[in-house]
Design an enzyme around this catalytic site. Structure first.
Site, mmCIF file in Angstrom:
data_model
loop_
_atom_site.group_PDB
_atom_site.id
_atom_site.type_symbol
_atom_site.label_atom_id
_atom_site.label_comp_id
_atom_site.label_asym_id
_atom_site.label_seq_id
_atom_site.Cartn_x
_atom_site.Cartn_y
_atom_site.Cartn_z
ATOM 1 C CB SER A 20 -1.013 -0.102 1.136
ATOM 2 O OG SER A 20 -2.039 -0.848 1.125
ATOM 3 C CG ASP A 42 0.896 -7.806 -5.333
ATOM 4 O OD1 ASP A 42 1.752 -8.299 -4.447
ATOM 5 O OD2 ASP A 42 0.309 -6.863 -5.323
#
Lengths: 177, 177, 177, 177
Positions: free
Chosen positions: C13, C37
């Site tokens: 984040s 990811d």
């Protein structure tokens, strides 16, 4: 009388959402999808893993709590109101409570013309599709395959074990008034 | 009287959905999200690129047609019914029609306690966030940034240009009765 | 000499993927994204919750095991080979091991012209953005904010706490040879 | 000799990615997925609708340009390098060029032990599944169903028309050395 709501009930990975999209494609009027999965997405993240909300166990079992039940009841009223306001709605739900779940919908949808559709899929085939999807916890498909249909009364049943979504959708569409 | 519906209005990429998730996290009761994006997702695929449905132009312009308007009107009735049935609801909408859009909501939400929130973001910053998201057509953020607020009356306005979603959500939560 | 690989390192984040998309938009040549990811997504589902694979603890801690390490090492070789074959590549990674992670990349990327970029974000702000995203376990942002930068040497650092992704991307692009 | 790469080739909506996830579940070792769809996702957004990149026509036709070809060639080298570094890789591709596409992969994968798998699905069934997915442009499934297999030589062919993904995956797994 014209069908106002189509309710599809079936276990996880039985192929309901594929049938919904095919129904939206083959029905001449625009129909709105109202899926239990979308309701879960619309809830606070904290409810998606809590005993008051909805809890997915490692073995595929699903438990819902009081806060989930309250939001779900209000959602059912909302879906009924959309249909009364003129939208044609396709509900895509998993009757974890079998006949008791259907009774809750029958109460909410009172006065509306509803087509009840059972979406079946052999447990072993649904379990395989759960693996192929890769986005669902293992075990839900098998544990729900029979359970969700217990005591539920349908106008029509389709079985995705050997029949494609589009063909199932056409069979449902043929029954839409 | 207790707030029953929070309506967030703002342009594309102004940060509404982030504020919704933060509101769901900071408010003590469970609140349901009702987003215009989810309504669009619930419509038939054919309506998502049609003049009767919703049409996204290459320059970021958005046009909606009669079938979209009908489903949207029924959805507003549905959201109101959910709130009347006891669900607390956060609406996340883009008032393409400005004041006229607010009037449609006011009519649908009659009798409910509503908190109207404007979500602002400077056009150039929203346009940059549109690039960073990568999932929206270019130009929507800039074209909607001012337009959606024209003539709309708010209880509260937040501005995400220099304020984080969580801080905006806390400001909104402080006004929830 | 022309930059062949841009490596962005930052905590969960911190805003890395938004910067990647902005870099792809502002750089004149086409650059390929290679995100950790995406590597995790490409692994078998069983590895995404296993001690041999990658394990996300309830407190935001992340542990990786031997099978994850083997696939990750091969992925690094693959990314290097893509760059050697002429693709410009932007790596988006989380150096859970700090300086040790950088050394693994340095070894894999030997002989290539690399721009090392640190993506910083104050822990409290990153934690708020984690809430706003709603798709990540709580706690990862805060626990990784400082940890991933320990001992890492950069050509350039950007800080998303008060600077937009697009502006950060422009600062990086200005350093691309 | 042990299989190092499995290449699945089939048209859009033929069921390749479901077979990949099932293969990852049934094979005893961890296998990494390398999908052409992920490559397209990793490219700049501007290339996803450009004549130099990849262009999806309204009739389902797909055209790729020079910048796409360059990134794709580098990606193939990267996939080969991952396999040479010890990762077992399952490639999920659409051979738009038929035999010419296979030759490009054969060149990139030189020296590696490859299992070539054709994934077939009757055009009409694939077209129906395209409708059921709802996330793909109409027409791709039908136009690619035969075309992608022209002149391609396989070790094994599976057909998802009447066979589940998991069963197809087991047939492939039985041939993995």
């Amino acid at each position: 009388m014209a069908t106002q709501v189509i309710v599809l009930n079936g276990g996880s990975s039985s192929g309901k959402s594929g049938i919904v999209r095919c129904l939206q494609a083959v029905l001449p009027d625009p129909w709105l999808a109202a899926a239990i999965d979308s309701l879960v997405e619309a809830m606070p993240a904290s409810l998606r893993s809590s005993s008051a909300g909805i809890d997915f166990a490692a073995d595929g079992g699903v438990q819902v709590g009081s806060q989930f039940r309250e939001l779900e009841a209000a959602w059912m009223e909302g879906v009924a109101a959309m249909a009364r306001a003129g939208a044609r709605v396709i509900v895509d739900d998993v009757f974890l409570g079998g006949a008791a779940s259907q009774q809750r919908w029958q109460k909410a949808l009172g006065g509306l013309e509803v087509l009840w559709v059972g979406v079946r899929c052999e447990a072993s085939v649904a379990a395989g599709r759960e693996v192929a999807r890769g986005d669902r916890g293992r075990g839900m498909a098998a544990s729900q395959a029979e359970m969700v249909h217990r005591g539920v009364v349908y106008d029509l049943e389709v079985d995705t074990t050997h029949t494609e979504s589009l063909e199932c959708a056409r069979a449902v569409a043929a029954r839409v008034g």
